[in-house]
Design an enzyme around this catalytic site. Structure first.
Site, short mmCIF file in Angstrom:
data_model
loop_
_atom_site.label_atom_id
_atom_site.label_comp_id
_atom_site.label_asym_id
_atom_site.label_seq_id
_atom_site.Cartn_x
_atom_site.Cartn_y
_atom_site.Cartn_z
N LEU A 120 44.98 55.28 39.57
CA LEU A 120 44.22 54.07 39.84
C LEU A 120 44.79 52.95 38.97
CD1 LEU A 120 40.48 55.27 39.92
CD2 LEU A 120 41.92 54.66 41.86
N ASP A 121 45.01 51.77 39.55
CA ASP A 121 45.51 50.63 38.79
C ASP A 121 44.52 50.28 37.68
OD1 ASP A 121 47.70 50.52 40.41
OD2 ASP A 121 46.98 48.84 41.63
N PRO A 122 44.99 49.62 36.62
CA PRO A 122 44.11 49.30 35.48
C PRO A 122 42.80 48.61 35.86
CG PRO A 122 46.37 48.91 34.86
CD PRO A 122 46.39 49.26 36.32
N VAL A 171 41.15 48.80 38.66
CA VAL A 171 40.36 49.58 39.62
C VAL A 171 39.45 50.54 38.87
CG1 VAL A 171 40.44 51.13 41.60
CG2 VAL A 171 42.20 49.37 41.31
#
Length: 290
Positions: A53-55, A57
């Site tokens: 998961l991107d930072p 998200v």
């Protein structure tokens, strides 16, 4: 050699060494950083998250601890679910729902430039794309999709189809098979549970936050093998028909999880034979878990 005991009968130390935390990832840190924090909190050698998961998200990020990290690949087999805000660049048309419905099914996607994988065109399936609400120039979407789908790219393409242009706003993952957001655990929950166990000797909170690693395998077809067969698998043998007690229906080459009769995980493998046959190989090993 001793095999693992029943998942519900394990000590706290055994849980931490072969466990999974259905973590609610906060905004800010990367998924890799969150997994490292779980590793350090649990005082185990390894921890692995289930799908990046991107930072920015948030949401469902199962983290495997200890030797359970051997089967992190299982999260590539299931589906993911997200709730996303679609930021439209102009007033939305009246038929937003109908246009969004056209995106259900297989889609061609090329990973974005900043992705960690090669930027080759690939197919990912959108199982469901629901427009939950439209307000001003924002649409709230619920997306159930194949693992590896780029929601940011999906939002961009949906904006083109709507004729307004759009980009992804806030994104939260609400499920990754077999976990969902009904029983998420925060890092604070995990820290408090570990402190209660280490300082007071009480493990009730810990058992609510760290689950037996087998919980992460419940979305796969299962094969039950005799303890004697499990002992042979631990030494590198394949799973043969005489050692199979029971098996779910599974297609040839489908990933399956093998267990002993007490519910302890033995291995992951591909179904290659008939479990009802008298002889022959049934499961070809991919990961030994004992």
């Amino acid at each position: 050699m001793s095999l693992r005991g029943p998942p519900d009968d394990r000590s706290p130390a055994e849980l931490l060494e072969f466990g999974v935390v259905n973590l609610d990832k906060p905004p800010g840190p990367s998924a890799h950083q969150v997994a490292a924090w779980v590793r350090d909190l649990c005082d185990v050698e390894r921890a692995a998250h289930a799908g990046t998961l991107d930072p920015k998200v948030t949401g469902c990020l199962p983290v495997l601890t200890g030797t359970a990290t051997r089967f992190s690949q299982v999260f590539l087999e299931g589906s993911k679910e997200y709730v996303s805000v679609l930021e439209l660049h102009d007033e939305p048309p009246a038929d937003v729902d109908a246009i969004a419905a056209e995106f259900e099914g297989p889609l061609y996607q090329k990973p974005p430039r900043k992705s960690a994988v090669s930027r080759r065109l690939r197919v990912r399936e959108i199982y469901e794309l629901d427009v939950l609400e439209v307000r001003d120039r924002r649409a709230l979407l619920r997306i159930r999709c194949e693992s590896g789908t780029y929601v940011r790219k999906l939002c961009h393409d949906l904006g083109l189809a709507l004729g307004t242009g759009a980009h992804m706003g806030h994104l939260r993952r609400t499920a990754t098979d077999p976990f969902d957001d009904a029983d998420l655990v925060t890092l604070h929950d995990l820290s408090d549970a570990l402190g209660r166990w280490r300082e007071e000797g009480r493990d009730d909170w810990l058992r609510e936050t760290v689950l037996p690693a087998e919980r992460a395998l419940t979305h796969l077809p299962s094969v039950t093998v005799a303890p004697s067969a499990a002992a042979e698998v631990a030494q590198g043998a394949q799973v043969y028909a005489p050692g199979v007690i029971d098996a779910d229906d599974a297609e040839n080459d489908q990933l399956v999880a093998c267990f002993t009769p007490n519910g302890a995980a033995v291995c992951l493998g591909r179904m290659v034979g008939d479990p009802d046959a008298e002889t022959g190989e049934v499961v070809e090993l991919e990961r030994v878990l004992v």
